[in-house]
Design a protein around this motif. Structure first.
Motif, PDB file in Angstrom:
ATOM      1  N   ILE A  34     109.009  -9.654  37.839  1.00 19.63           N
ATOM      2  CA  ILE A  34     109.839  -9.803  36.634  1.00 19.63           C
ATOM      3  C   ILE A  34     111.169 -10.430  37.034  1.00 19.63           C
ATOM      4  O   ILE A  34     111.834  -9.963  37.947  1.00 19.63           O
ATOM      5  N   GLY A  64     118.266  -9.225  40.537  1.00 20.03           N
ATOM      6  CA  GLY A  64     117.606  -8.232  41.387  1.00 20.03           C
ATOM      7  C   GLY A  64     116.408  -7.567  40.729  1.00 20.03           C
ATOM      8  O   GLY A  64     115.837  -6.633  41.276  1.00 20.03           O
ATOM      9  N   GLY A  65     116.033  -8.054  39.555  1.00 17.77           N
ATOM     10  CA  GLY A  65     114.886  -7.479  38.860  1.00 17.77           C
ATOM     11  C   GLY A  65     113.577  -7.722  39.606  1.00 17.77           C
ATOM     12  O   GLY A  65     112.631  -6.962  39.499  1.00 17.77           O
ATOM     13  N   ARG A 117     112.965  -7.520  42.708  1.00 18.96           N
ATOM     14  CA  ARG A 117     112.966  -6.978  44.075  1.00 18.96           C
ATOM     15  C   ARG A 117     111.596  -6.402  44.432  1.00 18.96           C
ATOM     16  O   ARG A 117     110.940  -5.753  43.618  1.00 18.96           O
ATOM     17  N   VAL A 118     111.205  -6.703  45.636  1.00 20.75           N
ATOM     18  CA  VAL A 118     109.916  -6.253  46.157  1.00 20.75           C
ATOM     19  C   VAL A 118     110.150  -5.700  47.559  1.00 20.75           C
ATOM     20  O   VAL A 118     111.122  -6.072  48.221  1.00 20.75           O
ATOM     21  N   THR A 119     109.286  -4.815  47.992  1.00 19.37           N
ATOM     22  CA  THR A 119     109.398  -4.287  49.343  1.00 19.37           C
ATOM     23  C   THR A 119     108.437  -5.063  50.243  1.00 19.37           C
ATOM     24  O   THR A 119     107.235  -5.104  49.989  1.00 19.37           O
ATOM     25  N   MET A 154     113.984  -4.530  51.251  1.00 20.72           N
ATOM     26  CA  MET A 154     114.090  -5.029  49.894  1.00 20.72           C
ATOM     27  C   MET A 154     114.293  -6.550  49.919  1.00 20.72           C
ATOM     28  O   MET A 154     115.191  -7.053  50.582  1.00 20.72           O
ATOM     29  N   PHE A 203     114.209 -10.229  47.328  1.00 19.88           N
ATOM     30  CA  PHE A 203     114.169 -10.757  45.969  1.00 19.88           C
ATOM     31  C   PHE A 203     113.118 -11.876  45.946  1.00 19.88           C
ATOM     32  O   PHE A 203     113.248 -12.862  46.687  1.00 19.88           O
ATOM     33  N   VAL A 211     114.620 -15.683  45.415  1.00 16.28           N
ATOM     34  CA  VAL A 211     115.339 -16.445  46.445  1.00 16.28           C
ATOM     35  C   VAL A 211     114.808 -16.238  47.862  1.00 16.28           C
ATOM     36  O   VAL A 211     114.960 -17.099  48.716  1.00 16.28           O
ATOM     37  N   GLU A 267     103.680  -0.943  44.607  1.00 15.68           N
ATOM     38  CA  GLU A 267     105.002  -0.804  43.996  1.00 15.68           C
ATOM     39  C   GLU A 267     105.261  -1.945  43.019  1.00 15.68           C
ATOM     40  O   GLU A 267     105.735  -1.743  41.895  1.00 15.68           O
ATOM     41  N   MET A 325     103.348  -1.594  39.784  1.00 17.81           N
ATOM     42  CA  MET A 325     104.014  -0.596  38.934  1.00 17.81           C
ATOM     43  C   MET A 325     105.234  -1.200  38.259  1.00 17.81           C
ATOM     44  O   MET A 325     105.436  -1.030  37.057  1.00 17.81           O
ATOM     45  N   ARG A 326     106.053  -1.881  39.045  1.00 19.87           N
ATOM     46  CA  ARG A 326     107.279  -2.474  38.483  1.00 19.87           C
ATOM     47  C   ARG A 326     106.937  -3.477  37.389  1.00 19.87           C
ATOM     48  O   ARG A 326     107.639  -3.561  36.379  1.00 19.87           O
TER      49      ARG A 326
END
Lengths: 495, 281
Positions: B214, B223-224, B226-228, B233, B235, B238, B252, B255-256
């Motif tokens: 997203i 920062g919406g 963001r993924v691990t 963390m 983005f 970028v 994760e 889910m997000r």
């Protein structure tokens, strides 16, 4: 002429500081309309008459852009409101914005002579009054522009530093193009500052006035991606570039649970609301989710904006969680006061430890720890120290982190030779020159997070430096490089 | 304003758009994406640039009508305009010579895969491609992929076309065959990329995935997205959108990506019921 003109100083001092009308807290916390309604004409005249017209107007020194405050207040006193706003505009091209968002209490009004014994002259409210008067009566006339010059200057970013730099250079006759990454102009004034502090029509109008100077604004253009800085100098033919891309990259605390649904950076939260108008979903497409209970983490103006926005989106409980005490909060006093009035609950000396999962990857609470103040740290503020065994849980469904931003790295990564400092800021000297010839920078990009007015000062300083640079290049001179290069921008801008 | 120069339907829900965007056309590389906003009340959504023509000043997008905005976009025609298009964003896909590579496209992800596969072929790689979809109608770009691939394999979940089953079934066979596949590029729905990464990890084959998270701005501001990745963390806009598939926390991210599911439904229903005229304004 006002009957106040003939007042003696002792009489002036007796006049109470005039208060601007405000929307009642219980009403405004349910809408996005402006909180302060500004001074009316009578109150503005009364307020102006409180000015002692000091021989040594220290207020001017207190203004980061050096507005001739004494003169503009005198013009208000003479009921020449248009003269007053034009006087301001000589030093500051965005009076309607600064009259609303400047921290006057720590600048011009802090040093006001009257303020030593009485409340200071409400300079900010007067600035706003004359700007609004001009707007209401449609009396704006563009300033005189110097003869057209052939040189082109590129401004990267349309926030306060960029718009100011653009206006100053346009007045000098340069051909100015502003490149903006988003689809709308204003930078942090657009995506960050909520409408209840800075209505969108004000920003639109100030933007139109920048365009009235002949400035071209290209939205949807990411410098570093759509074109690089070197291409701006090369095929685009720009003589100089000003970088005012701000500090738009959010930082996160790094605590467990930050990637759960319901956790926002303040940047994302405010951008959804301010830029994308998520409060009007589904009429506007962009969604936002707000819990019945919301926790905003941080103590700066961004935290205040986010927590007050939460309330307006319908949060029943909106908490502000800050690890130091009220006294150390970096936010403006007026914003803290407004937040308190609006029923924001301040959880001070409280540090978040982890965000709790409801089992479906949504936030259901935040575990915090009580803090107490210890010895002063490097910022001079007393350092918060955790109280052992004081953990407690606040039930919330939304967590918004407003714990600081840093500059976006795109330009630094695509511009060889551009020196960067701490936390990705672009290093500048006192003339806003960077390590690359012809490239200047200012605002949060070089400061790492400051105010609108300091960004505007940088924009002005840079415009003067760019004028010098382009002129000296035309005269065939080599570029004068000041001896004092500051590797750390904080050293230049220590405030 | 960004004009739609041409529109072609590739399936009942997938359309190809050629859009006038001269600056983006000049700079785009495989793997880059754009953000677009259709109109004044629109949201900003990321879409991968599939192709481009610098001389003509156009970029190509391939879009499946899934959400509200993609449905509205697919309802547009040549001559219509999009008010905002910005790019090229994200990092280009790292293209290099591996020897033999497998490119795996799921559904509309195949569109995003095409420029990458083309680039890999251009570098001299031996290219094995797998296109998978739920059903035959959703298999796209078969001809284009076939033209550049040394081997092309098709799978559908329902068996209506090609092999019945998932792309991973086919990929497993290729990895076990003596083809010397050194790298896998997978683009498609998150569960597909997760399954591919899981499989290739077992075989120790380097795997690139392109993450669709997203996004609001697409430039590192919100920062919406963001993924691990590898425990850190990142983005997607970028730092990505390509990442090492073996390090991505797909669960994760899935889910997000469901955060606004209920609101997306409201948007879609509203659009299907009364919002349609809006696209002709």
């Amino acid at each position: 002429m006002s009957e106040f003109n003939s007042l003696k100083p002792s009489e002036r001092m007796k006049i109470p500081r005039q208060q601007a009308a405000e929307q009642a807290a219980e009403v405004r916390s349910g809408n996005f309309l402006e909180v302060s309604l500004g001074l009316d004409e009578v109150r503005a005249l009364t307020e102006a008459s409180r000015c002692l017209e000091c021989k040594n107007p220290v207020c001017i020194e207190g203004c980061p852009v050096g507005i001739d405050i004494r003169s503009f207040v005198q013009l208000v006193m003479k009921e020449d409101f248009v003269g007053a706003v034009n006087k301001i505009r000589e030093s500051n091209y965005l009076p309607a914005i600064c009259g609303r968002v400047c921290p006057q209490e720590s600048q011009c009004e802090e040093v006001c002579t009257l303020g030593k014994k009485h409340p200071a002259v409400a300079i900010g409210k007067l600035e706003r009054f004359v700007a609004d008067y001009e707007m209401k009566h449609n009396l704006f006339t563009p300033p005189v522009i110097a003869g057209k010059r052939p040189e082109k200057v590129a401004i990267v970013g349309s926030g306060p530093s960029g718009l100011t730099c653009a206006a100053e250079l346009a007045k000098l006759g340069y051909q100015v193009t502003v490149f903006e990454a988003l689809h709308a102009v204003g930078g942090v004034l657009r995506y960050g500052i909520p409408e209840f502090r800075l209505p969108r029509y004000i920003l639109d109008l100030e933007t139109e006035r920048i365009k009235a100077l002949g400035v071209e604004i290209r939205t949807n253009f990411v410098i570093g991606k759509t074109a690089t800085i070197d291409e701006l100098f090369g095929e685009w033919g720009f003589s100089a570039v000003f970088l005012g891309t701000g500090a738009g990259t959010p930082t996160f605390m790094g605590i467990p649970g930050e990637n759960l649904s319901g956790v926002y950076s303040a940047n994302e939260f405010l951008t959804r609301v301010n830029l994308m108008r998520a409060y009007s979903f589904p009429e506007y497409d962009t969604p936002i989710k707000i819990g019945k209970q919301v926790a905003v983490i941080g103590g700066g103006n961004t935290a205040m904006d986010a927590v007050r926005t939460s309330k307006r989106l319908g949060a029943e409980k909106a908490y502000l969680v800050y690890r130091r005490s009220r006294q150390e909060m970096p936010a403006r006093e007026e914003e803290i006061h407004h937040a308190e009035e609006e029923g924001i609950e301040f959880l001070l000396l409280t540090n978040p430890k982890r965000i709790i999962n409801d089992g479906n990857n949504w936030v259901k609470g935040i575990e915090c720890q009580r803090m107490e103040l210890g010895e002063p740290d490097e910022s001079g503020r007393r350092k918060p120290v955790a109280v052992q065994g004081s953990e407690f849980i606040i039930p919330v469904q939304t967590v918004i982190e407003a714990v600081g931003q840093k500059p976006n790295p795109i330009i630094q990564a695509t511009t060889p030779g551009l020196q960067t400092g701490k936390r990705g800021t672009v290093v500048t000297n006192e003339f806003q020159r960077t390590s690359r010839e012809g490239i200047f920078a200012g605002g949060d990009l070089s400061r790492g997070g400051a105010t609108v007015i300091l960004a505007m000062r940088d924009g002005k300083t840079a415009a003067a430096a760019i004028h010098d640079y382009v002129s000296s290049r035309n005269n065939g001179n080599t570029i004068h490089r000041p001896e004092t290069e500051h590797p750390d921008p904080a050293a230049v801008h220590a405030t | 304003m960004f004009p739609i120069i041409a529109k072609t339907d590739l399936s009942s829900t997938v359309s190809k758009f050629v859009i006038g965007a001269p600056y983006i056309a000049k700079k785009r590389k495989p793997g880059n994406f754009i953000m677009l906003r259709l109109d004044e009340t629109g949201e900003r959504i990321p879409l991968t640039i599939v192709d481009g023509d610098a001389a003509k000043g156009t970029i190509t997008l391939i879009v499946q009508a899934i959400g509200k905005t993609t449905r509205a976009l697919c309802g547009k025609k040549a001559g219509d305009v999009i008010i905002d298009v910005v790019g090229p964003l994200g990092n280009p896909t790292p293209l290099e010579y591996h020897g033999s590579v497998a490119c795996v496209g799921g559904g509309v992800g195949t569109a995003e895969l095409l420029p990458i596969a083309t680039g890999l072929k251009g570098l001299g790689n031996r290219l094995y491609s797998i296109i998978g979809a739920r059903t035959q109608d959703l298999i796209i770009l078969e001809k284009e992929m076939s033209g550049i691939s040394d081997g092309l394999y098709l799978t559908t979940d329902d068996g209506s076309y090609g092999r019945k089953g998932f792309v991973t079934d086919q990929l497993k066979e290729l990895l076990e065959g003596n083809l010397g596949i050194e790298a896998v590029y997978a683009i498609g729905p998150l569960p597909m990329m997760k399954a591919v990464s899981h499989l290739t990890k077992h075989y120790g084959v380097k795997t690139y995935v392109s993450l669709n998270a997203i996004m609001v701005d697409g430039t590192g501001m919100c920062g919406g997205c963001r993924v691990t990745v590898g425990g850190e963390m990142k983005f997607a806009c970028v730092d990505g959108p390509e990442f090492n598939g073996h390090e991505v926390d797909f669960d994760e991210l899935m889910m997000r990506n469901r955060t606004y599911g209920d609101m997306e439904k409201i948007s879609i229903e509203r659009f299907e019921n009364n919002g349609k005229e809006k696209s002709f304004k």
